[in-house]
Design an enzyme around this catalytic site. Sequence first.
Site, mmCIF file in Angstrom:
data_model
loop_
_atom_site.group_PDB
_atom_site.id
_atom_site.type_symbol
_atom_site.label_atom_id
_atom_site.label_comp_id
_atom_site.label_asym_id
_atom_site.label_seq_id
_atom_site.Cartn_x
_atom_site.Cartn_y
_atom_site.Cartn_z
ATOM 1 N N HIS A 351 0.791 -1.235 0.000
ATOM 2 C CA HIS A 351 0.000 0.000 0.000
ATOM 3 C C HIS A 351 0.818 1.277 0.000
ATOM 4 O O HIS A 351 0.228 2.360 0.029
ATOM 5 C CB HIS A 351 -0.930 0.034 1.219
ATOM 6 N N LYS A 542 -6.976 14.006 4.921
ATOM 7 C CA LYS A 542 -6.188 12.772 4.856
ATOM 8 C C LYS A 542 -5.179 12.797 5.997
ATOM 9 O O LYS A 542 -4.958 13.831 6.645
ATOM 10 C CB LYS A 542 -5.485 12.627 3.512
ATOM 11 N N ARG A 543 -4.587 11.662 6.242
ATOM 12 C CA ARG A 543 -3.543 11.542 7.266
ATOM 13 C C ARG A 543 -2.462 12.596 7.029
ATOM 14 O O ARG A 543 -2.081 12.874 5.903
ATOM 15 C CB ARG A 543 -2.966 10.129 7.181
ATOM 16 N N LYS A 548 2.200 13.859 1.683
ATOM 17 C CA LYS A 548 0.866 14.274 1.247
ATOM 18 C C LYS A 548 0.786 15.785 1.049
ATOM 19 O O LYS A 548 -0.172 16.298 0.492
ATOM 20 C CB LYS A 548 -0.188 13.784 2.241
ATOM 21 N N THR A 650 -7.776 6.979 -1.877
ATOM 22 C CA THR A 650 -9.200 6.688 -2.094
ATOM 23 C C THR A 650 -10.049 7.918 -1.813
ATOM 24 O O THR A 650 -11.178 8.010 -2.291
ATOM 25 C CB THR A 650 -9.686 5.517 -1.220
ATOM 26 N N LYS A 654 -13.676 9.265 -3.531
ATOM 27 C CA LYS A 654 -14.882 9.649 -2.778
ATOM 28 C C LYS A 654 -15.307 11.068 -3.131
ATOM 29 O O LYS A 654 -16.501 11.351 -3.331
ATOM 30 C CB LYS A 654 -14.618 9.544 -1.279
#
Length: 807
Positions: A351, A542-543, A548, A650, A654
């Site tokens: 992942h 998100k985390r 990121k 993901t 969404k």
Amino acid sequence: MKEKFKRIFKHHLVCSIAKRPENATTYDKYNALALTVRDLLVEKWIATDEVYSKSRKKEVFYLSLEYLMGRVLGNALLNLDIMDIADEALKELGCKIVNIREEEVDEGLGNGGLGRLAACFLDSLATLEIPAIGYGIRYDYGIFKQVIEDGYQVEQPDNWLKWGNPWEVCRTSCCKNIKFYGHTESRDPSKPYKKVWIETVDVRAVPYDTPIPGYKTNNINTLRLWSAQSVDGFNLNLFNQGDYINANLESALSENITKVLYPNDNNYQGKELRLKQQYFLVSATLQDIIESQLERGHDLNKLDTYAAIQLNDTHPALAIPELMRILIDDYDFEWSRAWEICEKTFSYTNHTLMSEALEKWSVPLLEHLLPRVLEIIYDINYFFMRKLANHCPGDNEILSRMSLIEEGTPKMVRMAYMAVYGSHKVNGVAELHTELLKNGLFNDFYRFSPERFVNVTNGITPRRWLLKSNPLLAELISEKIDKNWPKNLEMISKLTEYAKDKKFMQRFRDIKQQNKENLANYIMENNDIKVDPNSIFDVQIKRLHEYKRQLLNILHVIALYIDLKDDPNAPFVPRTIIFGAKAAPGYHLAKLIIKFINSVAEVINNDIEIQDKLKIVFLDNYRVSLAEKIIPAADVSEQISLAGTEASGTGNMKLALNGALTIGTLDGANIEIKDAVGEENIYIFGLNVNEVDELRARGYNPWEFINKNYHLKRIMDLLDKNFFNVAEPELFKPIIDTLHNDYYMLAADFEDYYSKQQQLAQDFLDKDKWAKMSLENVAKIGYFSSDRSIKDYASKIWNAKPLTVKG
């Protein structure tokens, strides 16, 4: 059905909750409602287990350290197709189902995309009628409850089990003993690989089962979560001697294993506890799988015929040596046959491309905690090295690179390599990610056995992420397309036929506006910040991790602030930037970025000169139920990781499904989303993977970009002068230092990011154009359903077939 529902509800309110209706609290009613729905699930659940037990079809066993399930009630009502019945029944009893549903707490079993993906997959497995059990850990406190105090993240226990969990059933007859410490002995010279693991410290694994209903099907699969308990429990003798602490010590040490998800591993005790967690999960699960196969009369020699065991990332990789231990030590299998069974039974999903993808455990720690498992790992590696040496004669360098044991002080076991070598299939979760695995992270393994590697792009369940979270849009789709779209998401591609229908498009816009107003009310109530629902709702949820690039987002916000201060009267499209993110407790820079975001927000939100044109909101304790409020209201989806760092994502799926337009890099599944929705309906910026590699190879210097960019120079000047932290000089020096080094190339991507943001803002002013682009995203995202993902796993990896449970 409605009268039956009312009867069961009233029964549980009185007989299970012990309250008269007139004295019941809303939480009492929630428990009664949950038990009512569970009753309606139970008969199907039992029937499903009976059908699966009698069948000789393959069953999927999904091992994941995380399951970010969110709230159960609404999802169960929708999947059972009784939402309207429940609503009407409760209205007639004087109750509002909306208020009751808000009483439910999110199940604290996950952290980010990994756990949410696992939850989507369970939903799809049941909906597609594929026999499956999810295995995980029943964390007492989950990851943590995030509170923001003075801009800082403060972690508090997420006591989600405080009042119990009405959905679960404790299966005391299925408990397993898990061994730790001790040592091994050989007792049979004729079986050199068989050992006895003795003088161990044992912990009891207690299973709690939760039903997982499929959408409009009789199949109810199971999520089995293990909770740790002491074997001997409370020491009464010590207690009677007044030694109250040690009387409970063994129980406390055992139960610590399942207290929290991802305990801080910045110290030895934390590392040992994490390793205990991982082995606890896989040992209990493998014992359970083997026992269930034997109870069904299956031959363990044909285990791979009846069982497909999927490792969701590297955390459960110890399952491979654990299955070897069980087969050899407990069931007298020869080594070669046991290994053949393992390889055919296991498959592994990677992942992440980050360093944690190569999770490693020190040999001394394994030797101390899991001595028998370490022996098996050494044996696996011996046979692997022998096989590899025969394949590449004289190439000692490749032996060193691919060995499961990394030489050094101390020696380390490479768990990702264990997962790859011990699985018959290894998959990435987006096309780009899989190619990067094959050509980068696992290139040696790919060249050694290319047939192992496949791609299965991630997906999301449309039941949770549209039908449940955005009921207004779901209703519109059902009216115009077909009510069966939640089982076949690609049907919504027909929505494009309505792009020129003015009444439809107006209703489509009104739904988004209503969702934005709902979120604006939530922000006012919870953050005491007034935001304009007519502004761009620009969302990054998100985390919190450097790759990121939440930092890139807030740097852009500062650039917008500079523009407003330079010329307050210049045209400016109002914008509300919404963040939601948790940082790992031991990840200090990530936590400082949260503080930085909140410090910037404090300055900008309180600057009266910019007239509320720009607002920043950090929504604390980001979780599934909060995501269900944010995602339907989003106009813009920030997917801005450096190319080559995000496996898939993901959240991008969404948000696009709910009509948000993506601004993102050519990373993860963004590439496939671009191909699906069309380049004209997405804002792509920044370097691609090859350009990142080339720039790094040349010797990346962020100042070459900073010095050429007006905004970046101004931003660095403000940071150097402590503009956002006047009361705490040097507070953000670690962030400044990070920008000076800039491993994730924020400076290199900034100019293009800013430019695309300007284009996006201008497009937003054209309401018809924006709505059409939004509709294109909704209509063309059908490929990214987790139903399609599971069909891919079933055909490419598991060879699993549906098994219908008849009503």
